[in-house]
Design a protein around this motif. Sequence first.
Motif, PDB file in Angstrom:
ATOM      1  N   ALA A   1       7.214  42.544 -27.320  1.00  0.00           N
ATOM      2  CA  ALA A   1       6.009  42.072 -27.822  1.00  0.00           C
ATOM      3  C   ALA A   1       6.292  41.750 -29.329  1.00  0.00           C
ATOM      4  O   ALA A   1       5.739  40.820 -30.064  1.00  0.00           O
ATOM      5  CB  ALA A   1       4.886  42.815 -27.881  1.00  0.00           C
TER       6      ALA A   1
ATOM      7  N   LYS B   1       8.600  38.804 -29.763  1.00  0.00           N
ATOM      8  CA  LYS B   1       7.644  37.618 -29.658  1.00  0.00           C
ATOM      9  C   LYS B   1       6.976  37.536 -31.010  1.00  0.00           C
ATOM     10  O   LYS B   1       6.915  36.087 -31.470  1.00  0.00           O
ATOM     11  CB  LYS B   1       6.522  37.890 -28.463  1.00  0.00           C
ATOM     12  CG  LYS B   1       5.514  36.464 -28.314  1.00  0.00           C
ATOM     13  CD  LYS B   1       6.201  35.206 -27.961  1.00  0.00           C
ATOM     14  CE  LYS B   1       5.243  33.994 -27.708  1.00  0.00           C
ATOM     15  NZ  LYS B   1       6.029  32.877 -27.127  1.00  0.00           N
TER      16      LYS B   1
ATOM     17  N   LEU C   1       7.154  33.931 -33.288  1.00  0.00           N
ATOM     18  CA  LEU C   1       6.002  33.409 -33.660  1.00  0.00           C
ATOM     19  C   LEU C   1       6.185  33.101 -35.180  1.00  0.00           C
ATOM     20  O   LEU C   1       5.554  31.953 -35.605  1.00  0.00           O
ATOM     21  CB  LEU C   1       4.664  34.015 -33.399  1.00  0.00           C
ATOM     22  CG  LEU C   1       4.299  33.889 -31.703  1.00  0.00           C
ATOM     23  CD1 LEU C   1       3.151  34.953 -31.613  1.00  0.00           C
ATOM     24  CD2 LEU C   1       3.869  32.503 -31.349  1.00  0.00           C
TER      25      LEU C   1
ATOM     26  N   ASN D   1       2.323  45.986 -25.964  1.00  0.00           N
ATOM     27  CA  ASN D   1       2.486  44.867 -24.727  1.00  0.00           C
ATOM     28  C   ASN D   1       1.542  43.699 -24.799  1.00  0.00           C
ATOM     29  O   ASN D   1       1.521  43.225 -23.717  1.00  0.00           O
ATOM     30  CB  ASN D   1       2.502  45.980 -23.483  1.00  0.00           C
ATOM     31  CG  ASN D   1       1.332  46.386 -23.270  1.00  0.00           C
ATOM     32  OD1 ASN D   1       0.083  45.995 -23.886  1.00  0.00           O
ATOM     33  ND2 ASN D   1       1.262  47.634 -22.675  1.00  0.00           N
ATOM     34  N   ARG D   2       0.990  43.554 -25.852  1.00  0.00           N
ATOM     35  CA  ARG D   2      -0.032  42.378 -26.003  1.00  0.00           C
ATOM     36  C   ARG D   2      -0.313  41.987 -27.551  1.00  0.00           C
ATOM     37  O   ARG D   2      -0.211  42.657 -28.271  1.00  0.00           O
ATOM     38  CB  ARG D   2      -1.488  42.988 -25.495  1.00  0.00           C
ATOM     39  CG  ARG D   2      -2.531  41.822 -25.486  1.00  0.00           C
ATOM     40  CD  ARG D   2      -4.122  42.148 -24.877  1.00  0.00           C
ATOM     41  NE  ARG D   2      -3.605  42.740 -23.487  1.00  0.00           N
ATOM     42  CZ  ARG D   2      -3.827  44.039 -23.271  1.00  0.00           C
ATOM     43  NH1 ARG D   2      -4.245  44.919 -23.849  1.00  0.00           N
ATOM     44  NH2 ARG D   2      -3.843  44.317 -21.778  1.00  0.00           N
TER      45      ARG D   2
ATOM     46  N   SER E   1     -10.736  34.078 -21.423  1.00  0.00           N
ATOM     47  CA  SER E   1      -9.921  33.246 -22.665  1.00  0.00           C
ATOM     48  C   SER E   1     -11.145  32.836 -23.567  1.00  0.00           C
ATOM     49  O   SER E   1     -12.282  32.639 -23.128  1.00  0.00           O
ATOM     50  CB  SER E   1      -9.494  32.104 -22.021  1.00  0.00           C
ATOM     51  OG  SER E   1      -8.643  32.356 -20.909  1.00  0.00           O
TER      52      SER E   1
ATOM     53  N   GLN F   1      -4.938  32.623 -28.216  1.00  0.00           N
ATOM     54  CA  GLN F   1      -3.824  32.657 -27.310  1.00  0.00           C
ATOM     55  C   GLN F   1      -3.591  34.147 -27.067  1.00  0.00           C
ATOM     56  O   GLN F   1      -3.509  34.847 -28.176  1.00  0.00           O
ATOM     57  CB  GLN F   1      -2.541  32.159 -27.889  1.00  0.00           C
ATOM     58  CG  GLN F   1      -2.824  30.603 -28.193  1.00  0.00           C
ATOM     59  CD  GLN F   1      -1.472  29.801 -28.241  1.00  0.00           C
ATOM     60  OE1 GLN F   1      -0.659  29.968 -27.646  1.00  0.00           O
ATOM     61  NE2 GLN F   1      -1.263  29.415 -29.678  1.00  0.00           N
ATOM     62  N   ARG F   2      -3.399  34.456 -25.880  1.00  0.00           N
ATOM     63  CA  ARG F   2      -3.055  35.966 -25.596  1.00  0.00           C
ATOM     64  C   ARG F   2      -1.548  36.083 -24.824  1.00  0.00           C
ATOM     65  O   ARG F   2      -1.174  35.211 -24.081  1.00  0.00           O
ATOM     66  CB  ARG F   2      -3.884  36.351 -24.518  1.00  0.00           C
ATOM     67  CG  ARG F   2      -3.840  37.816 -23.767  1.00  0.00           C
ATOM     68  CD  ARG F   2      -4.816  38.114 -22.856  1.00  0.00           C
ATOM     69  NE  ARG F   2      -4.273  39.305 -21.981  1.00  0.00           N
ATOM     70  CZ  ARG F   2      -5.259  39.817 -21.343  1.00  0.00           C
ATOM     71  NH1 ARG F   2      -6.331  39.579 -21.376  1.00  0.00           N
ATOM     72  NH2 ARG F   2      -4.595  40.927 -20.433  1.00  0.00           N
ATOM     73  N   PHE F   3      -0.684  36.880 -25.457  1.00  0.00           N
ATOM     74  CA  PHE F   3       0.535  37.105 -24.603  1.00  0.00           C
ATOM     75  C   PHE F   3       0.482  38.496 -24.155  1.00  0.00           C
ATOM     76  O   PHE F   3       0.602  39.318 -24.947  1.00  0.00           O
ATOM     77  CB  PHE F   3       1.638  36.972 -26.037  1.00  0.00           C
ATOM     78  CG  PHE F   3       1.682  35.507 -26.392  1.00  0.00           C
ATOM     79  CD1 PHE F   3       1.930  34.289 -25.989  1.00  0.00           C
ATOM     80  CD2 PHE F   3       0.751  35.254 -27.665  1.00  0.00           C
ATOM     81  CE1 PHE F   3       1.999  33.229 -26.520  1.00  0.00           C
ATOM     82  CE2 PHE F   3       0.564  34.085 -28.363  1.00  0.00           C
ATOM     83  CZ  PHE F   3       1.166  32.876 -27.743  1.00  0.00           C
ATOM     84  N   ASP F   4       0.718  38.585 -23.233  1.00  0.00           N
ATOM     85  CA  ASP F   4       1.050  39.788 -22.376  1.00  0.00           C
ATOM     86  C   ASP F   4       2.418  39.995 -22.015  1.00  0.00           C
ATOM     87  O   ASP F   4       2.971  39.351 -21.293  1.00  0.00           O
ATOM     88  CB  ASP F   4       0.159  39.834 -20.833  1.00  0.00           C
ATOM     89  CG  ASP F   4      -1.453  39.869 -21.259  1.00  0.00           C
ATOM     90  OD1 ASP F   4      -1.761  41.036 -21.914  1.00  0.00           O
ATOM     91  OD2 ASP F   4      -2.048  39.329 -20.458  1.00  0.00           O
ATOM     92  N   LEU F   5       2.774  41.149 -22.390  1.00  0.00           N
ATOM     93  CA  LEU F   5       4.338  41.346 -22.422  1.00  0.00           C
ATOM     94  C   LEU F   5       4.588  43.067 -22.040  1.00  0.00           C
ATOM     95  O   LEU F   5       5.036  43.735 -22.595  1.00  0.00           O
ATOM     96  CB  LEU F   5       5.173  41.237 -23.624  1.00  0.00           C
ATOM     97  CG  LEU F   5       5.200  39.889 -23.994  1.00  0.00           C
ATOM     98  CD1 LEU F   5       4.969  39.659 -25.596  1.00  0.00           C
ATOM     99  CD2 LEU F   5       6.396  38.996 -23.264  1.00  0.00           C
TER     100      LEU F   5
END
Length: 348
Positions: free
Chosen positions: A131, A134, A138, A256-257, A290, A295-299
Amino acid sequence: MQDKVRWGIAGTGAIANSFASDIQFTGNAVLAAVYSRSKEKADAFAPRFGDITSHSSIDAFAADPDIDAVYVASPNAVHLEQAIVFLSANKAVLVEKPLATSFDDARSLAALAAAKSLFAMEGMWTCFLPAIAKARALLGGEALGRIRHVVAELAYEKPFDPTSRFFDARLGGGSLLDLGIYPLSLCLNLFGHPQAVDGRWQSAPTGVDLSAEMRLSYTGFQAHLSCGFDRDGDNRFIIDGDRGTLVIDAPFLKANRLFLADNGLVRKVIAPRGQGLWAKTLTRVARRVSLPGLQRFDLPFPGNGLQFEIEAASAAILEGWHEHILMPTSRSTQAIEIIETIRALPPS
């Protein structure tokens, strides 16, 4: 050519258990041995993690030829002492945060590793999470535009106990070394060394910092970081730019998000100035549905998340590096220097 680093762990506490458990998720590291002053603890720890050797003598542990590197998972106050033993025995070291309890000690540790051409790194595992990688991407892609401000908090309420590692100065206690080091290290990792530092702290009855605030000044923006044992905090890391707002979800130390907002209304709610009920409500909603402009990034990852720093440190050792680019010892010593700067101020 050796393809895996053989690790020894100094310590048998919670973080040592996490390290031993997470090493299974790496491809370049194996667990070889464990050390504890208590033979009973070492002997109980070893069989839980495979065919590893248990030691109750630090000298025998340091001299073990089946160990390439040592993870120092002992209490803060003995990080320097133990790291010196292992470096003197020509072992690479990964030292659980903080690298040391003082700037002078951190600098001495780094100097010894450099003099012996050995790898040394602070175990700031947060900076190696997917995360956070990422988040760096960004930021590098200018999704946020020009940074306007950064706000981060890490606070967990702890009942006062003068003998605990949280409140005993002899054990390296205080909220800055235990909690504040996380937002501070991540801020240094993402933005580099600040131009100026200020802040304040509140004292516990034992004299260590019960809570603290740090203000780091960069060109064009400030980072406001806080920590404490006096409350349960928001525990997010928020970066606000003129194009978008990035939220590293709570608890950011094991993120993680991520959320990236470019909608004006959404940004106003989740931006640093809105960390109250609305922000918490929106975060709960965004975890499930949503939202326009968000925007949501799940890692996610298995285990506790220490595998990423283990793999990074192991790769660096196998390559013959003396430091890792994401966590050089100079950055770790800078973090301790900033903490000492805050602690040098009169308590408020």
